[in-house]
Structures are given as structure tokens and as C-alpha cells.
Design a protein around this motif. Structure first.
Motif, PDB file in Angstrom:
ATOM      1  N   THR A  74      -2.804  -3.356   0.521  1.00  0.00           N
ATOM      2  CA  THR A  74      -4.194  -3.728   0.804  1.00  0.00           C
ATOM      3  C   THR A  74      -5.154  -3.004  -0.126  1.00  0.00           C
ATOM      4  OG1 THR A  74      -3.755  -4.201   3.135  1.00  0.00           O
ATOM      5  CG2 THR A  74      -6.018  -3.653   2.556  1.00  0.00           C
TER       6      THR A  74
ATOM      7  N   LEU B  52      -5.188   6.995   3.148  1.00  0.00           N
ATOM      8  CA  LEU B  52      -4.155   6.375   3.969  1.00  0.00           C
ATOM      9  C   LEU B  52      -3.324   7.465   4.639  1.00  0.00           C
ATOM     10  CD1 LEU B  52      -2.339   4.138   5.041  1.00  0.00           C
ATOM     11  CD2 LEU B  52      -1.349   3.910   2.753  1.00  0.00           C
TER      12      LEU B  52
ATOM     13  N   VAL C 101      -7.804   3.508   5.777  1.00  0.00           N
ATOM     14  CA  VAL C 101      -6.969   2.504   6.423  1.00  0.00           C
ATOM     15  C   VAL C 101      -5.684   3.207   6.853  1.00  0.00           C
ATOM     16  CG1 VAL C 101      -7.868   0.553   5.088  1.00  0.00           C
ATOM     17  CG2 VAL C 101      -5.894   1.826   4.231  1.00  0.00           C
TER      18      VAL C 101
ATOM     19  N   GLN D 102       2.518   1.306   6.627  1.00  0.00           N
ATOM     20  CA  GLN D 102       1.955   2.078   5.509  1.00  0.00           C
ATOM     21  C   GLN D 102       2.090   1.316   4.196  1.00  0.00           C
ATOM     22  OE1 GLN D 102       3.325   6.278   5.261  1.00  0.00           O
ATOM     23  NE2 GLN D 102       1.158   6.661   5.569  1.00  0.00           N
TER      24      GLN D 102
ATOM     25  N   TYR E  79      -0.550  -1.256   3.899  1.00  0.00           N
ATOM     26  CA  TYR E  79      -1.875  -0.696   3.620  1.00  0.00           C
ATOM     27  C   TYR E  79      -2.004  -0.239   2.168  1.00  0.00           C
ATOM     28  CZ  TYR E  79      -3.504  -0.980   8.408  1.00  0.00           C
ATOM     29  OH  TYR E  79      -3.927  -1.447   9.631  1.00  0.00           O
TER      30      TYR E  79
ATOM     31  N   ARG F 233      -5.558  -5.315  11.947  1.00  0.00           N
ATOM     32  CA  ARG F 233      -5.011  -4.703  10.730  1.00  0.00           C
ATOM     33  C   ARG F 233      -5.086  -5.701   9.585  1.00  0.00           C
ATOM     34  NH1 ARG F 233       0.867  -2.453  11.191  1.00  0.00           N
ATOM     35  NH2 ARG F 233      -0.277  -0.784  12.153  1.00  0.00           N
TER      36      ARG F 233
END
Length: 359
Positions: free
Chosen positions: A108, A61, A91, A102, A105, A8
Motif C-alpha cells: 500500500t 508501519l 498504517v 504487514q 501494507y 484496511r
């Protein structure tokens, strides 16, 4: 279930309390000039005749990457983005209850400077600080399937009217049990925005006098996990041996419940309905475990989420109530109150029509 992802991305984005408060209280930001209009975050004035931008990157997502439902939905987005000349990426956490995952991400995708992100939120408020930061960085945020608070995104692509989905699931099961008997609900996580909204409408529907002999005895939670949902179904039937029906408004839950019922003495006696995919439920319909259930086409949901993200990024819409945009062959859509866009009416699947669908 598919195996979990082995790695991850863990890029963290630090957000101070002052920044969080500023994003909530202020009408503008330095980069995206985001404003709260009609309950949703809108940026500037929309130009419906603006050209569709090419080369955009849209990150998806989902609540859970190894969930067949989200695989279908996100593939719908992937396909249309390729057709439009955009770049797709996905992702997400492998658990349907990993809210902190979450958030990481979202951070990210923000660090990767995507143009837009489509998010199915596990929790209505937990992602807000991260999503507001994304919008401050000029990233358009679309929620799909499960919403956040309205000021934490630009638009929400809903599977259908939440009221329609909640009420029709009760109507479908009530017909099957002859409007009489005890029923239970097998939901996903207790914090799932969409599940809770639908359940509220289920309870409202049950107040109608025609359901006077139908009693909701319990709402159980399987956390969108097959094993937990299977065990919750078993537990419901042990606790309520006279149970007549179960509504499971989650594709993981209804499949797990059907699996349990099909191998038990309750097969054909305890009715099961809710939201499921034809591919998951086909064998249970054909072997008599399930009479009918419903769902929208998740691939179309993903497609509309992608088209909405592109329309926002292209300046064709801002997320304001009353704006309209064209979604290719899907037709035209109008943004409703609080930036909500409804996909359309759900489809009821039964033995007569289930082989016409493949998702």
C-alpha cells in the motif's frame, strides 16, 4: 487494547518470482540504483552536508497499530516529522502476528509512492520481496524495533545493542532472585526477530558460572496478545510451581504477567522483570508485584527512525557502515555493521525513579 481498525487498505502489488530473484541477485535497479554495501542496501554516495529535503512523506508501519508501545514510538516519529516540515502517515495490522497484513501494507505504501517507510517487522524474511520492490521504486526503507534481513532495507534503528538488552534482562532478574532458582521467559511471537535475538543472548549470559544455580525451564509465547500472555503466565506457574522468576521482553507480555501475578498467591514471591513502559507498569511497581524492569524510550526510537528516514531520503547517508549523521537534539549517530544504528542504553525503572517518566 484499542478497538481494531474498521477498514484496511487492500491494494495488492503483484511481484513475479523473476523480479524477486532479480532484486536479490542484481546490484542495481533502474530507479534507485540500490547496492548491497556493508550488509545493508545503500543507494549511491552519501553527502553528509546535503540539505534536508522538505515535503517528504514517511509512512510508519508498526507490528501492531493498537499496541501502546508502538503508539508511543510512532508518535515520536510523527512529532519530529512535523518539526522538519515532512508528512507522517501510519498504517498497519491490528494483530501482532498478521504477517500477510504487514506485507499488504508495505505494498500500500509503495503504491502511494511515499518517500520512505519505517517498518517494525513481524518476521525477518516475510516482508523482503515487498520491501525490495519498494526500494526499486526509490523508496527508502528503515526498520525499527524489529529487523528484516539486512539486504531488505537501508538501515535498522535498534533500541539498543541486542547483546546489552539480552544480557541485562537476565542480570536484573538474577539479582532479584538471589542468583538461584528456576526461571522462564514469556516472549511475543516465535518469529519475532528482536525477541529471538535477545533470548539467544539471555541464554549466552546464563552460561556464566555465576548463574550456575539459575535454570531456564521454558520459553513461552504470548504472541503480544494480553489474554494469551496472561494465560501463558498462569500456565507457567501451574507447570513449574517452584518458579522463582519470569523475564518478559515484550511490553504486552510483562504487563499481562504483572496483572496475573498481582492477583495471585505468587505476588511478591515470583519475581517479574523484562521490558515494559513506566505507564503500564507503575501500579505493579507501587503495589509490590514488580521490583524493577527496563526499557528504552520508545518515542525516541520512533524519532530516530524518522530522522534516519529523512537523512536517507535527503542523501545525507546511504546506510553504509561508518557513515554519521546528525539527529537534531538527539546528537550524532554512526551507522554500524549491517546498517545498524543503536539508540542507546536501556533505562532501569523501579520505585525510586518510575514517577519521573511518562510514556
Amino acid at each position: 487494547m484499542l478497538t481494531t481498525r474498521t477498514r484496511r487498505l487492500t491494494v495488492a502489488v503483484s511481484v513475479t518470482a523473476a523480479l524477486a530473484l532479480g532484486a536479490t541477485a542484481c546490484g542495481g535497479t533502474t530507479k534507485s540504483d540500490a547496492q548491497k554495501e556493508g550488509g545493508a542496501v545503500s543507494a549511491g554516495k552519501a553527502d553528509p552536508s546535503a540539505a534536508t529535503k522538505k515535503g517528504l512523506t514517511v509512512g510508519f508501519l508498526p507490528k501492531q497499530v493498537n499496541n501502546p508501545y508502538f503508539t508511543s514510538a510512532d508518535n515520536g516519529g510523527k512529532k519530529v516529522l512535523a518539526e522538519l516540515g515532512e508528512t507522517y502517515k501510519e498504517v498497519g495490522p491490528s494483530s501482532g502476528t498478521d504477517t500477510s497484513g504487514q506485507v499488504s501494507y508495505v505494498n500500500t505504501l509503495t503504491q502511494q509512492q511515499v518517500n520512505a517507510m519505517a517498518v517494525s517487522a513481524q518476521d525477518p524474511g516475510a516482508l523482503c520481496t515487498a520491501l525490495k520492490q519498494a526500494m526499486q521504486n526509490g523508496i527508502k526503507v528503515v526498520t525499527y524495533d524489529s529487523d528484516t534481513k539486512a539486504d531488505c532495507r537501508n538501515a535498522f534503528v535498534s533500541q539498543a545493542s541486542a547483546e546489552d538488552l539480552g544480557r541485562t534482562q537476565v542480570q536484573l532478574l538474577a539479582q532479584q532472585i538471589g542468583y538461584k532458582g528456576e526461571i522462564a521467559i514469556l516472549s511475543a511471537a516465535q518469529t519475532a526477530t528482536n525477541q529471538n535475538t535477545w533470548i539467544d543472548y539471555m541464554k549466552e549470559e546464563l552460561k556464566d558460572p555465576k548463574y550456575k544455580d539459575v535454570k531456564l525451564v521454558k520459553v513461552a509465547y504470548g504472541n503480544d496478545d494480553a489474554q494469551q500472555s496472561f494465560q501463558q503466565t498462569q500456565g507457567l506457574l501451574q507447570e513449574y510451581p517452584g518458579l522463582k522468576g519470569i523475564i518478559s521482553p515484550t511490553t504486552v507480555g510483562i504487563k499481562a504477567a504483572a496483572q496475573y501475578l498481582s492477583g495471585s498467591k505468587y505476588k511478591g514471591k515470583v519475581k517479574l522483570s523484562g521490558l515494559g513502559t513506566p505507564n503500564d507498569m507503575r501500579k505493579y511497581v507501587k503495589n509490590g508485584t514488580v521490583e524493577a524492569f527496563e526499557l528504552w524510550d520508545p518515542a525516541k526510537l520512533g524519532e530516530l527512525a524518522a530522522r534516519t528516514a529523512v537523512a536517507l531520503s535527503s542523501g545525507q547517508i546511504s546506510g553504509k557502515e561508518g557513515e554519521t549523521f546528525k539527529a537534531g537534539a538527539m546528537g550524532s549517530y554512526t551507522i554500524g555493521k549491517d546498517g545498524v544504528i543503536n539508540l542507546g542504553k536501556p533505562t532501569v525503572f523501579n520505585a525510586k525513579n518510575i514517577d519521573q517518566f511518562n510514556f
